[in-house]
Write an enzyme that holds these catalytic residues in place. Structure first.
Site, PDB file in Angstrom:
ATOM      1  N   MET A 174      41.183  23.661  57.475  1.00 54.41           N
ATOM      2  CA  MET A 174      41.555  24.875  56.728  1.00 54.41           C
ATOM      3  C   MET A 174      41.637  26.065  57.681  1.00 54.41           C
ATOM      4  O   MET A 174      42.286  27.063  57.382  1.00 54.41           O
ATOM      5  CB  MET A 174      40.536  25.149  55.628  1.00 54.41           C
ATOM      6  CG  MET A 174      39.153  25.457  56.138  1.00 54.41           C
ATOM      7  SD  MET A 174      37.974  25.550  54.803  1.00 54.41           S
ATOM      8  CE  MET A 174      37.834  27.287  54.614  1.00 54.41           C
ATOM      9  N   ASP A 218      43.878  55.570  57.189  1.00 57.77           N
ATOM     10  CA  ASP A 218      45.244  55.797  57.670  1.00 57.77           C
ATOM     11  C   ASP A 218      45.344  55.821  59.186  1.00 57.77           C
ATOM     12  O   ASP A 218      46.402  56.044  59.720  1.00 57.77           O
ATOM     13  CB  ASP A 218      45.947  57.044  57.075  1.00 57.77           C
ATOM     14  CG  ASP A 218      45.013  57.955  56.326  1.00 57.77           C
ATOM     15  OD1 ASP A 218      43.800  57.764  56.469  1.00 57.77           O
ATOM     16  OD2 ASP A 218      45.477  58.838  55.598  1.00 57.77           O
ATOM     17  N   GLN A 225      44.200  50.295  48.336  1.00 56.16           N
ATOM     18  CA  GLN A 225      44.132  50.152  49.794  1.00 56.16           C
ATOM     19  C   GLN A 225      42.770  50.485  50.370  1.00 56.16           C
ATOM     20  O   GLN A 225      42.431  50.052  51.458  1.00 56.16           O
ATOM     21  CB  GLN A 225      45.170  51.070  50.452  1.00 56.16           C
ATOM     22  CG  GLN A 225      46.564  50.706  50.055  1.00 56.16           C
ATOM     23  CD  GLN A 225      47.545  51.836  50.317  1.00 56.16           C
ATOM     24  OE1 GLN A 225      47.937  52.058  51.429  1.00 56.16           O
ATOM     25  NE2 GLN A 225      47.915  52.568  49.276  1.00 56.16           N
ATOM     26  N   HIS A 248      44.865  53.637  45.410  1.00 55.04           N
ATOM     27  CA  HIS A 248      43.519  53.399  45.929  1.00 55.04           C
ATOM     28  C   HIS A 248      43.137  51.950  46.135  1.00 55.04           C
ATOM     29  O   HIS A 248      42.057  51.672  46.631  1.00 55.04           O
ATOM     30  CB  HIS A 248      42.489  54.124  45.065  1.00 55.04           C
ATOM     31  CG  HIS A 248      42.422  55.566  45.421  1.00 55.04           C
ATOM     32  ND1 HIS A 248      43.416  56.452  45.071  1.00 55.04           N
ATOM     33  CD2 HIS A 248      41.535  56.273  46.156  1.00 55.04           C
ATOM     34  CE1 HIS A 248      43.126  57.638  45.550  1.00 55.04           C
ATOM     35  NE2 HIS A 248      41.995  57.567  46.209  1.00 55.04           N
TER      36      HIS A 248
END
Length: 760
Positions: free
Chosen positions: A639, A144, A278, A276
């Site tokens: 690419m 965070d 993340q 979760h």
């Protein structure tokens, strides 16, 4: 180490390898502080090979656990005893603020713990003397990004990658069905993830704990959603941090907002809680490089630590490695919580640091302000130049919206400088750029042609379309074209208008900026490809892959991809290499095949050397490796220019776009003379670039000295200092590290108790 975050393994790998390189003995402590308390098999020596193939793994390989025992004095006594017996006096801790506070407490108590252990007869006086001081360095691993003083904590960028994948997937379905989507992301006390997500996907509203909405927010929110639909938007996106609250500190929940929107407006509303997801997944290139750089810096800090230096955390500010006193960071992080609890929300945002403030201000401007009724009569044109790259559209979108908010008319120029000469110029509106942030490539179309042969036509069109200032978004051609326009001002008065160049190219070779839009996306593409190739090599064994990356003469992509995918070598133009170097590299790989790591990865930048081509290297390695390893060659090609922009590029593009418009608005006021605009000074045509720690404007003309025009690169490139790390991590002996810019300890709490530093 209680929490886990993607990118921690990169830090573990770098700490182990640099530690071994400096001659230290490195130990793994498995299962966090619990392992420190339990001792035994939980504390094992680490070897070079034991951290191989770790970069692409999420989480932490050595495990981590929340530990109650370490909070008790007896637990810390046991831990101290285990360390003394092994003669360990340096501890490197990767974790959130809880782990780091614990580490600091452990350090302050150290001599007291040793005295107790000696008294109890658990250790001898001799052992106590040998381990009289404990040094601690912290690295912040927390998704965070809630640790003050650090720009980006390890794992934040990867978490944003996961979130944006989900947002992109959800917005496509919401668009089809005209829905409102509410997405809850992690962040109990910190709104960083929510805020950056909102910026990166152009959300209509964001709820963050640091800045609760005004008291009658329900009405405001509904008005905003209706306004967005009336402007032609088919979907609404609302982002919530899990710690969202109102001014009275009452939690605002996902369901509450969902009920409000569906009942009051009758909109079809869906909510998703990410949870979760993340924390997991493959770490992004940014996190791997961050982790690796922090690991190196941590070892350096431990080697230089004395009993007098305070425990520190290593961190990144802009793109410089810095050291900060651990307890000051912890203190400020606590201050934020206090400020929120006392309802001092402005203070909370300011304590989070400069980047958080910038993000908040950019978001507020792009989402909350309605364009004024009174127009400014200013026309600003936007053009894309050079090769396409991911993130260009994000910059165009934010520039268009920021301009409209200032009351200007925005003009889109299609197909580069050619379009400017041919009059392919049209007004572009607020709704037209909706949803552009997440689109790769260039929606305006782009060409590599420079303006010089069409200067006459261009100046006629500038007059015809009444263009008062110009934003040029692109690579080296954008910079060169900008210079040509400035030079032509002597002859053509129409070109005496303010201009700004925003660097956007995968090559990252624009003078005046450490980063360019698009390079992060390309880097992630290369890294993912290298991961897959390494996986294939791990299966076949004894195989060396030679991979060619883009970048012209600029070795940025090859070097950074080398760091993030764990390459054995990266050949680039800026660091000349000769037959002796190649011989050394081949020998190095032959030695490597004798270990348990039976694979090699070699990167080569496309224009690294005219004679030692990728084919030549392939032939050389194939011949010299006969009987020991075989080779394969891959040229990655275009690419690298495509794909969905990464969160970094979306955010970077968004900030650059709006910042350039605000700067132009001020410049236009300065240049307004006798009812018209006349800008002829060098500082009225600038490159907006990221330099060390901040976004700054530098006159195009002043950057000429630092430019190698033949090879289209800046003469000084900051990332060359990272190349020794690449070599050390690939196990080369006797590498010289440039420590001229050694990170000194910086204080984040000034005498007045105010904070400096912060994120970009």
């Amino acid at each position: 180490l209680p929490l886990c975050a993607a990118g921690m393994n990169a830090a573990v790998r770098a700490t182990v390898r640099v530690g071994i390189y400096t001659g230290a003995k490195v130990y793994f402590v498995h299962e966090g502080y619990q392992g420190l308390v339990d001792g035994g098999d939980n504390i094992k020596p680490a070897t070079w090979e034991s951290v191989s193939m770790m970069l692409q793994l999420g989480g932490t390989v050595i495990g981590s656990a929340r530990c109650m025992d370490f909070k008790e004095k007896w637990g810390r006594l046991k831990a101290a005893c285990n360390l003394v017996k092994l003669g360990i006096t340096n501890l490197c801790v990767i974790g959130g603020d809880g782990s780091l506070t614990g580490a600091n407490q452990f350090r302050t108590e150290w001599s007291e713990l040793l005295a107790d252990l000696t008294k109890q007869g658990k250790i001898t006086a001799e052992e106590a003397k040998r381990s009289s001081h404990l040094n601690i360095v912290g690295m912040v691993g927390s998704i965070d990004n809630d640790f003050c003083g650090t720009d980006m904590t390890i794992g934040t960028d990867s978490a944003l990658h996961r979130i944006i994948e989900v947002v992109d997937a959800i917005t496509t379905t919401a668009q089809s069905h005209q829905r409102t989507f509410i997405l809850e992301v992690m962040g109990r006390h910190c709104g960083y993830l929510a805020l950056v997500t909102a910026l990166a996907c152009g959300a209509d509203w964001v709820f963050i704990p640091e800045m609760p909405p005004e008291d009658n927010w329900e009405e405001h929110l509904c008005k905003r959603l209706i306004a967005q639909r009336e402007r032609g938007s088919r979907l609404n996106v609302i982002i919530m941090a899990e710690g969202a609250q109102d001014r009275k500190q009452k939690p605002i929940t996902c369901d509450q907002v969902k009920n409000l929107v569906s009942k009051k407006l009758g909109f079809d509303t869906r909510s998703t809680v990410l949870g979760h997801v993340q924390r997991g997944g493959t770490p992004s290139a940014f996190d791997r490089i961050l982790g690796s750089r922090m690991g190196v810096e941590a070892v350096m800090a431990l080697l230089e630590a004395t009993p007098e230096t305070p425990a520190c955390v290593v961190s990144l500010s802009g793109n410089m490695a810095i050291r900060l006193p651990l307890m000051e960071c912890v203190q400020v992080t606590k201050d934020v919580t206090v400020a929120m609890a006392e309802g001092r929300f402005e203070d909370a945002v300011n304590l989070r640091g400069k980047s958080f403030q910038n993000n908040w201000n950019t978001y507020k401007m792009l989402a909350h302000v309605t364009p004024p009724e009174v127009k400014s009569n200013i026309n600003i044109a936007i053009v894309n130049v050079g090769a396409p790259c991911a993130g260009m559209n994000a910059a165009v979108r934010s520039a268009v919206r920021a301009g409209l908010i200032q009351g200007h008319q925005m003009l889109a120029v299609y197909d580069g400088f050619d379009g400017l000469a041919n009059g392919q110029i049209e007004p572009i509106t607020w709704a037209q750029v909706g949803g552009w942030t997440g689109k790769g490539g260039s929606n305006l179309g782009t060409k590599r042609h420079l303006p010089s042969k069409n200067i006459e036509q261009i100046s006629l069109n500038i007059a015809k379309f009444n263009i008062h200032s110009l934003i040029i978004i692109g690579g080296f051609e954008a910079y060169q074209g900008g210079l040509e326009l400035v030079t032509a001002r002597e002859k053509y008065e129409e070109l005496c208008i303010p201009m700004v160049v925003i660097p956007a190219t995968v090559s990252n070779n624009v003078p005046g900026s450490d980063f360019s839009i698009g390079a992060d996306t390309a880097l992630n593409t290369i890294t993912t490809t290298c991961d897959r190739i390494k996986q294939s090599a791990a299966g076949t064994k004894r195989r060396v892959f030679i991979i060619e990356t883009m970048g012209g003469y600029c070795g940025y992509l090859a070097t950074m991809a080398g760091l993030s995918s764990g390459a054995d070598a990266a050949y680039i133009y800026e660091e000349p290499f000769h037959i002796r170097d190649l011989e050394l590299n081949v020998k190095h790989l032959i030695e490597k095949m004798k270990t348990s790591v039976k694979r090699g990865l070699i990167l080569r930048n496309s224009n690294a050397n005219d004679n030692y081509t990728t084919q030549f290297l392939y032939n050389l390695y194939s011949e010299e490796g006969k009987g020991t390893f075989d080779c394969r060659m891959n040229i990655l090609g275009h690419m690298q220019q495509g794909g969905t922009p990464t969160p970094f590029d979306r955010n970077f593009g968004t900030k650059m776009g709006s910042k350039s418009v605000l700067w132009l608005t001020d410049k236009l006021k300065e240049c307004y003379r006798h009812g018209r605009i006349f800008a002829n000074t060098p500082d009225s045509a600038c490159v907006l670039g990221m330099k060390r720690r901040s976004l700054i404007f530098q006159p195009l003309a002043s950057l000429k000295e630092d430019t190698d025009f033949e090879h289209r690169i800046p003469k000084t490139e900051w990332w060359l200092k990272l190349r020794p790390i690449l070599k050390i991590l690939a196990r080369y002996e006797a590498v010289e590290i440039d420590t001229s810019e050694v990170a000194t300890m910086e204080h984040i709490i000034k005498k007045t108790g105010e904070i400096k530093g912060g994120k970009m």
